[in-house]
Write a protein that holds these residues in place. Structure first.
Motif, PDB file in Angstrom:
ATOM      1  N   PRO A 205       0.896  -1.269   0.031  1.00  0.00           N
ATOM      2  CA  PRO A 205       0.088   0.001   0.086  1.00  0.00           C
ATOM      3  C   PRO A 205       1.052   1.330   0.045  1.00  0.00           C
ATOM      4  CG  PRO A 205       0.025  -1.140   2.174  1.00  0.00           C
ATOM      5  CD  PRO A 205       0.637  -2.049   1.099  1.00  0.00           C
ATOM      6  N   ASP A 206       1.931   1.255   0.513  1.00  0.00           N
ATOM      7  CA  ASP A 206       2.902   2.471   0.502  1.00  0.00           C
ATOM      8  C   ASP A 206       3.675   2.736  -0.821  1.00  0.00           C
ATOM      9  OD1 ASP A 206       1.943   2.972   3.149  1.00  0.00           O
ATOM     10  OD2 ASP A 206       3.373   1.622   3.948  1.00  0.00           O
ATOM     11  N   ILE A 207       3.680   1.741  -1.797  1.00  0.00           N
ATOM     12  CA  ILE A 207       4.415   1.667  -2.764  1.00  0.00           C
ATOM     13  C   ILE A 207       3.738   2.570  -3.871  1.00  0.00           C
ATOM     14  CG2 ILE A 207       5.331   0.443  -4.976  1.00  0.00           C
ATOM     15  CD1 ILE A 207       7.002   0.012  -2.185  1.00  0.00           C
ATOM     16  N   GLU A 208       4.641   3.580  -4.539  1.00  0.00           N
ATOM     17  CA  GLU A 208       4.164   4.517  -5.619  1.00  0.00           C
ATOM     18  C   GLU A 208       4.429   3.518  -6.863  1.00  0.00           C
ATOM     19  OE1 GLU A 208       2.168   7.207  -5.264  1.00  0.00           O
ATOM     20  OE2 GLU A 208       2.567   7.284  -3.102  1.00  0.00           O
ATOM     21  N   PRO A 209       3.432   3.224  -7.564  1.00  0.00           N
ATOM     22  CA  PRO A 209       3.521   2.129  -8.544  1.00  0.00           C
ATOM     23  C   PRO A 209       4.198   2.794  -9.902  1.00  0.00           C
ATOM     24  CG  PRO A 209       1.074   2.690  -8.425  1.00  0.00           C
ATOM     25  CD  PRO A 209       1.977   3.291  -7.188  1.00  0.00           C
ATOM     26  N   GLU A 210       4.147   4.055  -9.902  1.00  0.00           N
ATOM     27  CA  GLU A 210       4.781   4.713 -11.240  1.00  0.00           C
ATOM     28  C   GLU A 210       6.237   4.614 -10.946  1.00  0.00           C
ATOM     29  OE1 GLU A 210       3.210   7.504  -8.331  1.00  0.00           O
ATOM     30  OE2 GLU A 210       2.277   6.446  -9.727  1.00  0.00           O
ATOM     31  N   THR A 211       6.935   4.351  -9.739  1.00  0.00           N
ATOM     32  CA  THR A 211       8.232   4.436  -9.563  1.00  0.00           C
ATOM     33  C   THR A 211       8.727   3.106  -9.571  1.00  0.00           C
ATOM     34  OG1 THR A 211       7.989   4.210  -6.926  1.00  0.00           O
ATOM     35  CG2 THR A 211       8.056   6.577  -8.287  1.00  0.00           C
ATOM     36  N   ILE A 212       8.221   2.068  -9.561  1.00  0.00           N
ATOM     37  CA  ILE A 212       8.534   0.583  -9.578  1.00  0.00           C
ATOM     38  C   ILE A 212       9.335   0.230 -10.692  1.00  0.00           C
ATOM     39  CG2 ILE A 212       6.560  -0.609 -10.109  1.00  0.00           C
ATOM     40  CD1 ILE A 212       7.044  -2.654  -8.107  1.00  0.00           C
ATOM     41  N   ARG A 213      10.364  -0.491 -10.648  1.00  0.00           N
ATOM     42  CA  ARG A 213      11.147  -1.095 -11.852  1.00  0.00           C
ATOM     43  C   ARG A 213      10.338  -2.225 -12.231  1.00  0.00           C
ATOM     44  NH1 ARG A 213      16.727  -1.077  -9.001  1.00  0.00           N
ATOM     45  NH2 ARG A 213      15.804  -3.215  -8.527  1.00  0.00           N
ATOM     46  N   PHE A 214      10.411  -2.536 -13.591  1.00  0.00           N
ATOM     47  CA  PHE A 214       9.669  -3.711 -14.126  1.00  0.00           C
ATOM     48  C   PHE A 214      10.051  -5.208 -13.439  1.00  0.00           C
ATOM     49  CE2 PHE A 214       7.673  -1.809 -17.962  1.00  0.00           C
ATOM     50  CZ  PHE A 214       6.611  -1.087 -17.222  1.00  0.00           C
ATOM     51  N   THR A 215      11.581  -5.002 -13.418  1.00  0.00           N
ATOM     52  CA  THR A 215      12.096  -6.334 -12.724  1.00  0.00           C
ATOM     53  C   THR A 215      11.557  -6.482 -11.345  1.00  0.00           C
ATOM     54  OG1 THR A 215      13.996  -4.967 -11.925  1.00  0.00           O
ATOM     55  CG2 THR A 215      14.289  -6.274 -13.894  1.00  0.00           C
ATOM     56  N   ASP A 216      11.055  -5.592 -10.438  1.00  0.00           N
ATOM     57  CA  ASP A 216      10.645  -5.856  -9.156  1.00  0.00           C
ATOM     58  C   ASP A 216       9.201  -6.122  -9.435  1.00  0.00           C
ATOM     59  OD1 ASP A 216      12.994  -5.245  -7.886  1.00  0.00           O
ATOM     60  OD2 ASP A 216      12.466  -2.954  -7.689  1.00  0.00           O
ATOM     61  N   LEU A 217       8.580  -5.457 -10.214  1.00  0.00           N
ATOM     62  CA  LEU A 217       7.174  -5.641 -10.469  1.00  0.00           C
ATOM     63  C   LEU A 217       7.000  -7.131 -10.728  1.00  0.00           C
ATOM     64  CD1 LEU A 217       4.129  -4.951 -10.725  1.00  0.00           C
ATOM     65  CD2 LEU A 217       4.610  -3.959 -12.837  1.00  0.00           C
ATOM     66  N   CYS A 218       7.826  -7.588 -11.784  1.00  0.00           N
ATOM     67  CA  CYS A 218       7.763  -9.075 -12.227  1.00  0.00           C
ATOM     68  C   CYS A 218       7.737  -9.757 -10.774  1.00  0.00           C
ATOM     69  CB  CYS A 218       8.767  -9.402 -13.165  1.00  0.00           C
ATOM     70  SG  CYS A 218       8.639 -11.084 -13.941  1.00  0.00           S
ATOM     71  N   GLU A 219       8.918  -9.784 -10.241  1.00  0.00           N
ATOM     72  CA  GLU A 219       9.024 -10.357  -9.057  1.00  0.00           C
ATOM     73  C   GLU A 219       7.959 -10.629  -8.041  1.00  0.00           C
ATOM     74  OE1 GLU A 219      12.118 -10.094  -5.495  1.00  0.00           O
ATOM     75  OE2 GLU A 219      12.950  -9.975  -7.351  1.00  0.00           O
ATOM     76  N   TRP A 220       7.125  -9.396  -7.766  1.00  0.00           N
ATOM     77  CA  TRP A 220       6.144  -9.110  -6.829  1.00  0.00           C
ATOM     78  C   TRP A 220       4.927 -10.029  -7.460  1.00  0.00           C
ATOM     79  CZ3 TRP A 220       6.400  -3.196  -5.202  1.00  0.00           C
ATOM     80  CH2 TRP A 220       7.894  -3.154  -4.540  1.00  0.00           C
ATOM     81  N   VAL A 221       4.727  -9.898  -8.558  1.00  0.00           N
ATOM     82  CA  VAL A 221       3.618 -10.737  -9.090  1.00  0.00           C
ATOM     83  C   VAL A 221       3.831 -11.853  -9.112  1.00  0.00           C
ATOM     84  CG1 VAL A 221       2.187 -11.102 -11.346  1.00  0.00           C
ATOM     85  CG2 VAL A 221       2.774  -8.700 -10.874  1.00  0.00           C
ATOM     86  N   ILE A 222       4.879 -12.553  -9.419  1.00  0.00           N
ATOM     87  CA  ILE A 222       5.306 -14.067  -9.115  1.00  0.00           C
ATOM     88  C   ILE A 222       5.177 -14.397  -7.640  1.00  0.00           C
ATOM     89  CG2 ILE A 222       6.978 -15.769  -9.260  1.00  0.00           C
ATOM     90  CD1 ILE A 222       7.782 -14.005 -12.154  1.00  0.00           C
ATOM     91  N   LYS A 223       5.253 -13.808  -6.951  1.00  0.00           N
ATOM     92  CA  LYS A 223       5.271 -13.972  -5.426  1.00  0.00           C
ATOM     93  C   LYS A 223       3.835 -14.027  -4.841  1.00  0.00           C
ATOM     94  CE  LYS A 223       9.991 -12.701  -4.048  1.00  0.00           C
ATOM     95  NZ  LYS A 223      10.785 -11.915  -3.233  1.00  0.00           N
ATOM     96  N   LEU A 224       2.900 -13.219  -5.375  1.00  0.00           N
ATOM     97  CA  LEU A 224       1.646 -13.306  -5.069  1.00  0.00           C
ATOM     98  C   LEU A 224       1.021 -14.752  -4.830  1.00  0.00           C
ATOM     99  CD1 LEU A 224      -0.057 -10.546  -7.069  1.00  0.00           C
ATOM    100  CD2 LEU A 224       0.624 -10.284  -4.571  1.00  0.00           C
ATOM    101  N   ALA A 225       0.528 -14.895  -3.418  1.00  0.00           N
ATOM    102  CA  ALA A 225      -0.034 -16.360  -3.311  1.00  0.00           C
ATOM    103  C   ALA A 225      -1.144 -16.717  -4.398  1.00  0.00           C
ATOM    104  CB  ALA A 225      -0.711 -16.388  -2.009  1.00  0.00           C
ATOM    105  N   ALA A 226      -1.744 -15.753  -4.858  1.00  0.00           N
ATOM    106  CA  ALA A 226      -2.959 -16.185  -5.912  1.00  0.00           C
ATOM    107  C   ALA A 226      -2.463 -16.206  -7.162  1.00  0.00           C
ATOM    108  CB  ALA A 226      -4.153 -15.229  -6.106  1.00  0.00           C
TER     109      ALA A 226
END
Length: 65
Positions: free
Chosen positions: A20-41
């Motif tokens: 909730p505290d992350i500003e999505p426009e500042t995230i790197r795609f490598t991090d975004l990809c990793e975070w999506v893969i780690k989602l339980a769902a």
């Protein structure tokens, strides 16, 4: 049924809940990809991700924030 790469809206909502505290426009795609893969769902092939998919997820996340 788990989340697939094409479920950009649902993924964005999950990311908003988990980061909730992350500003999505500042995230790197490598991090975004990793975070999506780690989602339980998340239940898709990690190798089927590309820049277009990540842009769609990021755009939805920005919209929801």
């Amino acid at each position: 049924m788990g989340l697939k790469w094409i479920d950009s809206q649902d993924i964005a909502l999950e990311l908003l809940e988990h980061y909730p505290d992350i500003e999505p426009e500042t995230i790197r795609f490598t991090d975004l990809c990793e975070w999506v893969i780690k989602l339980a769902a998340f239940d898709d092939d990690p190798n089927h991700c590309n820049e277009r998919v990540l842009e769609a997820i990021q755009a939805r996340w920005i919209d929801e924030k």
